[in-house]
Each structure stands twice: as structure tokens, then as C-alpha cells.
Scaffold this motif. Sequence first.
Motif, PDB file in Angstrom:
ATOM      1  N   VAL A 120       0.864  -1.185   0.000  1.00 45.91           N
ATOM      2  CA  VAL A 120       0.000   0.000   0.000  1.00 45.91           C
ATOM      3  C   VAL A 120       0.897   1.230   0.000  1.00 45.91           C
ATOM      4  O   VAL A 120       1.912   1.271   0.698  1.00 45.91           O
ATOM      5  CB  VAL A 120      -0.908   0.000   1.252  1.00 45.91           C
ATOM      6  CG1 VAL A 120      -1.571   1.353   1.449  1.00 45.91           C
ATOM      7  CG2 VAL A 120      -1.955  -1.109   1.132  1.00 45.91           C
ATOM      8  N   TRP A 123      -3.294   6.458   1.158  1.00 47.78           N
ATOM      9  CA  TRP A 123      -4.615   6.300   1.783  1.00 47.78           C
ATOM     10  C   TRP A 123      -5.467   7.504   1.413  1.00 47.78           C
ATOM     11  O   TRP A 123      -5.026   8.645   1.519  1.00 47.78           O
ATOM     12  CB  TRP A 123      -4.493   6.211   3.306  1.00 47.78           C
ATOM     13  CG  TRP A 123      -3.896   4.919   3.761  1.00 47.78           C
ATOM     14  CD1 TRP A 123      -2.558   4.598   3.819  1.00 47.78           C
ATOM     15  CD2 TRP A 123      -4.603   3.765   4.198  1.00 47.78           C
ATOM     16  NE1 TRP A 123      -2.401   3.312   4.261  1.00 47.78           N
ATOM     17  CE2 TRP A 123      -3.633   2.772   4.506  1.00 47.78           C
ATOM     18  CE3 TRP A 123      -5.955   3.466   4.359  1.00 47.78           C
ATOM     19  CZ2 TRP A 123      -3.987   1.508   4.964  1.00 47.78           C
ATOM     20  CZ3 TRP A 123      -6.305   2.210   4.825  1.00 47.78           C
ATOM     21  CH2 TRP A 123      -5.331   1.243   5.125  1.00 47.78           C
ATOM     22  N   TRP A 167      -8.211  -5.370   2.723  1.00 48.61           N
ATOM     23  CA  TRP A 167      -6.983  -4.888   3.338  1.00 48.61           C
ATOM     24  C   TRP A 167      -7.017  -5.121   4.846  1.00 48.61           C
ATOM     25  O   TRP A 167      -8.081  -5.321   5.444  1.00 48.61           O
ATOM     26  CB  TRP A 167      -6.731  -3.418   3.016  1.00 48.61           C
ATOM     27  CG  TRP A 167      -7.820  -2.457   3.397  1.00 48.61           C
ATOM     28  CD1 TRP A 167      -7.911  -1.745   4.556  1.00 48.61           C
ATOM     29  CD2 TRP A 167      -8.961  -2.075   2.609  1.00 48.61           C
ATOM     30  NE1 TRP A 167      -9.032  -0.942   4.538  1.00 48.61           N
ATOM     31  CE2 TRP A 167      -9.692  -1.125   3.363  1.00 48.61           C
ATOM     32  CE3 TRP A 167      -9.427  -2.438   1.347  1.00 48.61           C
ATOM     33  CZ2 TRP A 167     -10.867  -0.547   2.883  1.00 48.61           C
ATOM     34  CZ3 TRP A 167     -10.591  -1.862   0.879  1.00 48.61           C
ATOM     35  CH2 TRP A 167     -11.290  -0.931   1.637  1.00 48.61           C
ATOM     36  N   TYR A 232     -13.007   5.334   3.385  1.00 47.73           N
ATOM     37  CA  TYR A 232     -11.562   5.527   3.258  1.00 47.73           C
ATOM     38  C   TYR A 232     -10.938   4.183   2.906  1.00 47.73           C
ATOM     39  O   TYR A 232     -11.342   3.143   3.439  1.00 47.73           O
ATOM     40  CB  TYR A 232     -10.953   6.047   4.555  1.00 47.73           C
ATOM     41  CG  TYR A 232     -11.259   7.498   4.823  1.00 47.73           C
ATOM     42  CD1 TYR A 232     -10.436   8.513   4.326  1.00 47.73           C
ATOM     43  CD2 TYR A 232     -12.372   7.869   5.567  1.00 47.73           C
ATOM     44  CE1 TYR A 232     -10.723   9.851   4.560  1.00 47.73           C
ATOM     45  CE2 TYR A 232     -12.666   9.209   5.808  1.00 47.73           C
ATOM     46  CZ  TYR A 232     -11.838  10.192   5.308  1.00 47.73           C
ATOM     47  OH  TYR A 232     -12.131  11.505   5.541  1.00 47.73           O
ATOM     48  N   PRO A 234      -7.094   2.144   1.202  1.00 52.47           N
ATOM     49  CA  PRO A 234      -5.712   2.255   0.726  1.00 52.47           C
ATOM     50  C   PRO A 234      -5.630   2.093  -0.776  1.00 52.47           C
ATOM     51  O   PRO A 234      -6.488   1.473  -1.403  1.00 52.47           O
ATOM     52  CB  PRO A 234      -5.020   1.087   1.437  1.00 52.47           C
ATOM     53  CG  PRO A 234      -6.095   0.048   1.550  1.00 52.47           C
ATOM     54  CD  PRO A 234      -7.373   0.824   1.794  1.00 52.47           C
ATOM     55  N   GLN A 278      -1.525   5.614   7.093  1.00 52.00           N
ATOM     56  CA  GLN A 278      -2.866   5.024   7.191  1.00 52.00           C
ATOM     57  C   GLN A 278      -3.863   5.936   7.884  1.00 52.00           C
ATOM     58  O   GLN A 278      -3.554   6.597   8.853  1.00 52.00           O
ATOM     59  CB  GLN A 278      -2.811   3.688   7.936  1.00 52.00           C
ATOM     60  CG  GLN A 278      -4.135   2.959   7.998  1.00 52.00           C
ATOM     61  CD  GLN A 278      -3.999   1.550   8.529  1.00 52.00           C
ATOM     62  OE1 GLN A 278      -2.903   1.066   8.753  1.00 52.00           O
ATOM     63  NE2 GLN A 278      -5.125   0.881   8.722  1.00 52.00           N
ATOM     64  N   LYS A 279      -5.104   5.949   7.353  1.00 47.60           N
ATOM     65  CA  LYS A 279      -6.192   6.718   7.952  1.00 47.60           C
ATOM     66  C   LYS A 279      -7.223   5.773   8.533  1.00 47.60           C
ATOM     67  O   LYS A 279      -7.416   4.678   8.020  1.00 47.60           O
ATOM     68  CB  LYS A 279      -6.868   7.608   6.898  1.00 47.60           C
ATOM     69  CG  LYS A 279      -5.975   8.717   6.401  1.00 47.60           C
ATOM     70  CD  LYS A 279      -6.761   9.647   5.501  1.00 47.60           C
ATOM     71  CE  LYS A 279      -5.896  10.808   5.008  1.00 47.60           C
ATOM     72  NZ  LYS A 279      -6.644  11.752   4.169  1.00 47.60           N
TER      73      LYS A 279
END
Length: 279
Positions: A120, A123, A167, A232, A234, A278-279
Motif C-alpha cells: 500500500v 490512503w 486490506w 476511506y 488504501p 494510514q487513515k
Amino acid sequence: MNRLMTMIAAAASLAVGIGAATSAANAGAVLDKVLQSKTLTVAAGTDWGPISHLDENHQLVGYDVDIAKQIGKSLGVEVKFVTPGWDIITAGNWQGRWDVAMGQMTPTKARAEVIDFPAVYIWGAAVAIVHKDSKATKPADLEGKVVGVSAGSDTEAYVNHKLTPAWVNASPVEYQFKPGQVKTYGSANIAFDDLRLGDGVRLDAIANDEFQTDDAIKAGYPFRILEPALFYAPGAIAVSKDDKEFSDKIAAAMKEMKDNGTLTKLSIKWYGKDYSVQK
């Protein structure tokens, strides 16, 4: 009867042997091809906004383009870009036409069955977009409306209530509306052109990634983004499933970029913010 069973067993054993030999023959094939030809063939888009697009000199540039070139540098090879349609990329079964696919592909369960995702690298949010004259104020207002999406995109899966994340640590998807009609397009830019004609003329809304949408709004498209975001997710590097050695090499190159700060620098260069976390 015993002789027949023996023959069947022998045939089955031979089939298994052939399958194993074929699998072994495929192992490392993509990596060997790339290293021997000294060329990494990368699938990308010419109109994907800051992801990848043609500049004034008709050269392909963008966040993903810079990342692909860094991967090539890590492997010690040149990078060649090809531009197939997004739906063709996500279908898998590339048959050697390209080695890596960019485009910040969301690793959904369906895609993971035909494509590997070594790493990844961004994001972001998927959002609902309406014409500035629309009375909609939130995604739920799009219930029963005509919504445009790019064919083969994760937003297409979302509006059809078929998005299954694959993911790590993914939250269940919450569907905020169900369209009355879903119109698919070869690219988001074609959908943008339909929506800019006016509210409800051809479309009531578009579901698309936030990055490309922001770029369109900055370019003067009369759109508004509805809050909250649809989801949201990735964006990942995509490779074919038949070469783990190659997949591992791509993963290692991406880890190096993350560790040395290259991903952060490139994200800030193209988006003004660090979307690599990452979110």
C-alpha cells in the motif's frame, strides 16, 4: 477393473506433476523477464489527475509515475509506461502485457482473487460529487438518483453495494445511499464532463476518489463534494499472481521508499499533504 483404476491413478499423477512443473516454471518468470530485458512495463493512466497525467510536453507525470520510476531504479531497470483501460487492468490475466499496475488500486476481496498487492502506498477517500446547483447536502440525498462511476472502480462496487474490503484492519463498509441508476464510464473525466452540463441533465452525482475530484474542482469544474466521505481505503501497487519473487521485490522497493521518506516527499509534492500514512 484394477488395471483401469491403475491407469486413472497414473493419469491423475501425471496431471498433478505437469501442474507442479508449470507452477515451478512460472516462479520468477516475471522477475526474470524484467531483469533480462532491463525494462519494467508499468500500466498507468493519461488522465488520472495527480496520480498520472500528460503534462504540457505530452510527458506522463504524477505521483504514481514518480513511484514507478523509483521502483525501476531500485531494480536497476528502465521504466516503460503503457495505458490500458482501468477495467482491463482490474480484470487481471494480464498475459505479460505489463508487469506492474499503478492507479492506487483498492485491494478488494474480488480483486485479490486475480491480482497480488505487494504494498500500500497511499490512503484516501472516496467521495460523492454533485453539481454546484444541486440541492443535495449529504450522500444520503442521492438515494434513487442517477450516479456516474468509472467502470471497474471500487466506487462502482460501492454504489452497487458490492464493495468487500480485503486490506488489513478494514472496517465494514457502510452504504449511505442506493442509486436509482448507475452509469459507468471509461474514465472519471468523461463522467465529469457529463456532470458539468448541469444538475440532473445527464447525472445527479458522481462517486469518485477525492484526489482526482479535487484536481477537477481546481481546474474549474462546477462541483461540490458531499460530506461525509463514502469510505476511506488504501491504494496499492498491483502485480499478477504468478510470481511471488517479483511481488516480494516490489514490496521491498516500496518499503525502502517508505522508510527513507520518499513516499512522504512525493505525496507532499503532488498533493500538498502526506497521504502515505494510514487513515
